[in-house]
Design a protein around this motif. Structure first.
Motif, PDB file in Angstrom:
ATOM      1  N   ARG A   1      -1.641  -0.925  -3.807  1.00  0.00           N
ATOM      2  CA  ARG A   1      -2.780  -0.144  -4.019  1.00  0.00           C
ATOM      3  C   ARG A   1      -2.161   1.293  -3.574  1.00  0.00           C
ATOM      4  O   ARG A   1      -1.466   1.554  -2.570  1.00  0.00           O
ATOM      5  CB  ARG A   1      -3.585  -0.529  -2.781  1.00  0.00           C
ATOM      6  CG  ARG A   1      -4.363  -1.857  -2.891  1.00  0.00           C
ATOM      7  CD  ARG A   1      -5.022  -2.266  -4.211  1.00  0.00           C
ATOM      8  NE  ARG A   1      -5.063  -3.678  -4.363  1.00  0.00           N
ATOM      9  CZ  ARG A   1      -6.380  -4.366  -3.915  1.00  0.00           C
ATOM     10  NH1 ARG A   1      -7.057  -3.742  -3.422  1.00  0.00           N
ATOM     11  NH2 ARG A   1      -6.307  -5.309  -4.184  1.00  0.00           N
TER      12      ARG A   1
ATOM     13  N   VAL B   1       0.975  -1.180  -0.085  1.00  0.00           N
ATOM     14  CA  VAL B   1      -0.099   0.024   0.124  1.00  0.00           C
ATOM     15  C   VAL B   1       0.855   1.028   0.195  1.00  0.00           C
ATOM     16  O   VAL B   1       1.881   1.345   0.686  1.00  0.00           O
ATOM     17  CB  VAL B   1      -0.975   0.078   0.972  1.00  0.00           C
ATOM     18  CG1 VAL B   1      -1.435   1.533   1.362  1.00  0.00           C
ATOM     19  CG2 VAL B   1      -1.922  -1.101   1.050  1.00  0.00           C
TER      20      VAL B   1
ATOM     21  N   THR C   1      -6.405   3.740  -5.754  1.00  0.00           N
ATOM     22  CA  THR C   1      -7.642   2.685  -5.418  1.00  0.00           C
ATOM     23  C   THR C   1      -8.566   3.610  -4.743  1.00  0.00           C
ATOM     24  O   THR C   1      -9.737   3.449  -4.801  1.00  0.00           O
ATOM     25  CB  THR C   1      -7.039   1.773  -4.706  1.00  0.00           C
ATOM     26  OG1 THR C   1      -5.894   1.179  -5.235  1.00  0.00           O
ATOM     27  CG2 THR C   1      -8.248   0.676  -4.476  1.00  0.00           C
TER      28      THR C   1
END
Lengths: 181, 601
Positions: free
Chosen positions: B394, B366, B410
């Motif tokens: 993401r 992330v 995202t």
């Protein structure tokens, strides 16, 4: 021993390769001990002797029917044919015409050029007929040795001639003499 | 680790299984020619120039993609191989226009070099007949499709290195063309003009407009330096000829960018049309007159000596070397000047966090980008983020402003919702937090809760901002009290800077160290000409705290001097002596950065 005969001619070229040949400088004196230059664009004799020469050298691309004739005559009258320069080996600058087409190029040159008034594309039976495609010499006649370069260096030309005079064939240009520009 | 033994041209070499023949041969010291292969790109086996004979294999195999196996016997230079390579070259030369004399790349062309290596002295097949278009819709570089050999390096670079996915191949057979966004002129496409495709192109198909036909690689000098267009600090290679900068390339060996550069770093800095300050200028009788360095420095020094410390203000650009900033900081401390400002903002200080390197972006599952827009401000960092997103990471963008990363995100949150973003990020294994100057102090505490599980990268605005802050060159500048102002302006653009001309008192004495003429230099009483990025040596500190060398590639224009030398001369006039040698000043600056916890080895 009789001298080795060399004939040269140019097709669609700029004479630069012949200048490069003359650039072998004083080595030409040594060369003349064993060779005889017969016909060339810079001598009085314009056609290779009918009884033939050992080495024929052609500069320039094949652009028109006249070029084809000259190339064929040279091929017929020489034992070893050398194509010198980018035009003779690849088509060169004249072959840029292929990118627009012959008719288009003629029109641009003789009719549409900004300075032309009442232009006319030359057409005479005394002139060679332009071909649709400009090619290297090898697309018209068999070529034995290729020396590309624009122009090839005098060293490359001298190297090739020396190899042939020494009886070493095929002539393989060392990398330092092989160049495309 | 298990190893396999393979025999290449009768040389035994021990390599890991799965190694390509090409890599194994390299290990054995055998050179296999390649064309579509590139060190920074994944191999595709498109051109077939690297074919080799593998015992037991019916056909020749492309060495760049064929993995070795135990006991494999390989011939890289047999007659069969050489014949095949010549055939491949003859066919490449037969398609499109590969006539060298009027090609920009002649002399630096990988196809040409292979032609020489394999003695291609004429064209075996019919010559080119069909003209292909030239795309000149981009400002800085062109694509001549006539020279393209469809090796796909540019397409792979755009995909794998930049993550921009602009380039692709369209049509098929002889009509195959490299194109942008299916079929859009480059200038109107999603191309961001980073020039990575230009840097990997093996022929003259993609070439630089500014430096074309101005010098081959062997005719130019190459100086490795560090880009100073933003705080990333990409390694660059500056090519010069006859004292002029021709072009800039990304340094493949640089750890920060590994060859990547952006539009600013590769092109825009070479197209700066602003007028240079070439000689020191002093206001005399209402106008600025050219004077000697001595006169100009003396005028500033005298004025500074007359002023009391409260009346002196110092503003500095972050586009200055560590050395200049260090000396400026020491000088202001000595003179007890406290009204000091930085011309750009800084990201907020987060405490107790683990500071990451740019390479960590690739490891993140992330990526949380807060108040930073690397697409606009640090493009090379955005390439790294795009690559991570391509690999499945993401991206969560937190920003109130319009952010160019948003299209890849995202999730996107406004700054007030930073808590929600942090909640998501906290659930990831490897979180990378990228933050910039638009992180408000209210969000700092929330971000700090990730300190246990995330690495943090501060994308500082400006260039050498980390060093400037570490040296205390940011105390909150107030223009109202200033009677004597010293601005280290450097190469800054005059637009929306902190220093507003109107707020500086009419009677204030303004000294500006600047590379270019601007409204600020017009207002100044003394203008000192400063060397630009290609003319100065020193070090810069990047966002990772990495101290990197900047090397002068050319002499400064006119009488301009590098930033640190100007500060050093001025300090001398003010009675403070620094070490004589620039190297010693460098050492001191780096020592000071280490002390501040900025510089990391």
């Amino acid at each position: 021993m009789s001298k080795i005969k060399i004939a040269t001619d140019w097709l669609a070229g700029c004479a630069g390769c012949h200048m490069s040949l003359l650039d072998i400088d004083e080595r030409i004196v040594k060369l003349l001990e064993s060779v005889e230059f017969t016909s060339s664009p810079v001598t009085d004799l314009k056609h290779p002797p009918e009884d033939g020469v050992t080495i024929g050298i052609l500069e320039g691309a094949v652009c028109n029917t006249h070029n084809v004739e000259v190339a064929k005559e040279m091929r017929k009258r020489c034992q070893i044919l050398i194509a010198i320069g980018d035009c003779a080996t690849f088509g060169g600058v004249p072959a840029m015409r292929n990118l627009v087409g012959t008719q288009e190029a003629l029109k641009r040159a003789y009719i549409e050029t900004e300075s032309v008034v009442g232009g006319l594309i030359p057409g005479s039976s005394e002139l060679g007929e332009p071909l649709d495609t400009v090619t290297g010499v090898d697309k018209v006649v068999k070529v034995d040795v290729f020396i590309p370069g624009c122009p090839p260096s005098a060293d490359a030309l001298f190297f090739a001639l020396s190899e042939l005079l020494a009886g070493r064939t095929p002539v393989i240009l060392p990398p330092e003499y092989l160049k495309y520009d | 680790m298990s190893q396999v033994i393979v025999t290449i041209d009768n040389i035994e070499v021990k390599v890991r299984p799965g190694t390509t023949i090409l890599a194994a041969a390299k290990e054995a010291g055998i050179d296999i020619p390649t064309l579509c292969n590139h060190r920074a790109l994944s191999p595709t086996g498109a051109c077939r120039v690297c074919v080799v004979e593998v015992e037991g294999q019916r056909t020749l195999q492309a060495a760049c993609v064929f993995p070795v196996a135990e006991g494999m016997k390989i011939k890289t230079d047999s007659d069969r191989v050489v014949k095949a390579r010549k055939l491949v070259l003859d066919m490449i030369f037969a398609e499109r226009n590969h006539f060298c004399p009027f090609c920009e790349a002649s002399g630096d062309c990988e196809l040409q070099n292979l032609g020489y290596r394999y003695g291609i002295d004429h064209w075996a097949y019919e010559t080119y007949l069909k003209p292909y278009p030239i795309d000149a819709t981009r400002q800085f570089f062109l694509m001549d499709h006539n020279r393209c050999i469809l090796c796909g390096r540019c397409i792979r670079a755009c995909d794998e290195l930049v993550g921009n996915h602009t380039l692709g191949l369209r049509q098929r057979g002889t009509r195959s063309m490299v194109g942008a966004d299916t079929d859009t002129p480059f200038g109107e496409s999603t191309c961001i003009s980073c020039g990575t495709c230009l840097q990997v192109c093996p022929t003259g198909a993609i070439f630089d407009g500014r430096s074309s036909y101005m010098g081959r690689e062997v005719q130019t000098e190459h100086i490795k330096s560090t880009c100073s267009q933003c705080s990333i600090g990409c390694g660059i290679e500056i090519a010069t000829r006859g004292g002029n900068v021709l072009r800039v390339k990304g340094d493949w060996d640089a750890e920060v960018n590994k060859g990547l550069l952006c539009k600013k770093g590769r092109f825009e800095k070479l197209h700066d049309g602003r007028k240079r300050v070439e000689v020191p200028l002093l206001r005399q009788g209402g106008g600025l007159q050219a004077v000697s360095w001595d006169q100009a420095l003396k005028a500033t020094a005298e004025r500074v000596k007359e002023s009391d410390a409260e009346g002196v203000g110092v503003l500095t650009s972050s586009n200055a070397t560590n050395e200049a900033l260090y000396m400026l900081s020491a000088l202001t401390r000595e003179m007890k000047v406290t009204n000091i400002g930085l011309l750009n903002g800084v990201s907020p200080g987060l405490s107790g966090i683990r500071r990451g390197a740019l390479a960590d972006i690739a490891k993140g599952d992330v990526i949380l980008a807060v108040g930073a827009d690397p697409v606009r401000n640090q493009p090379v960092a955005s390439f790294l983020i795009k690559r991570a997103v391509d690999k499945g990471a993401r991206l969560i963008v937190v920003d109130d402003a319009d952010n160019d990363l948003s299209c890849l995100a995202t999730m996107k949150f406004g700054v007030p919702d930073v808590g929600r973003a942090v909640d998501v990020a906290a659930r990831a294994e490897n979180t990378v937090v990228i933050y910039g100057e638009r992180v408000p102090s209210s969000a700092v505490g929330t971000l700090e809760t990730l300190r246990q599980r995330a690495v943090f990268i501060a994308l500082e605005p400006g260039v050498n901002t980390q060093a400037a802050v570490a040296f205390g060159l940011k105390n909150g500048f107030k223009s109202s009290a200033v009677k004597t102002l010293f601005v280290l302006f450097g190469e800054e653009q005059w637009d929306g800077m902190d220093v507003k001309l109107g707020e500086i008192g009419e009677d204030a004495f303004v000294t500006v160290v600047s590379s270019y003429i601007s409204p600020l230099t017009d207002r100044a009483d003394v203008v000192l000409p400063m060397a630009i990025w290609s003319e100065r040596s020193g070090t810069l500190t990047n966002v990772e705290g990495r101290v990197q060398k900047v090397r002068a590639a050319v002499y400064p224009e006119g009488e301009a001097k590098p930033d640190w030398e100007i500060i050093s001369l001025l300090a001398g006039m003010l009675g403070k002596k620094f070490d004589e040698s620039p190297d010693k000043i460098s050492d001191r600056a780096i020592e000071a950065l280490k002390g501040g916890g900025i510089h990391r080895e």
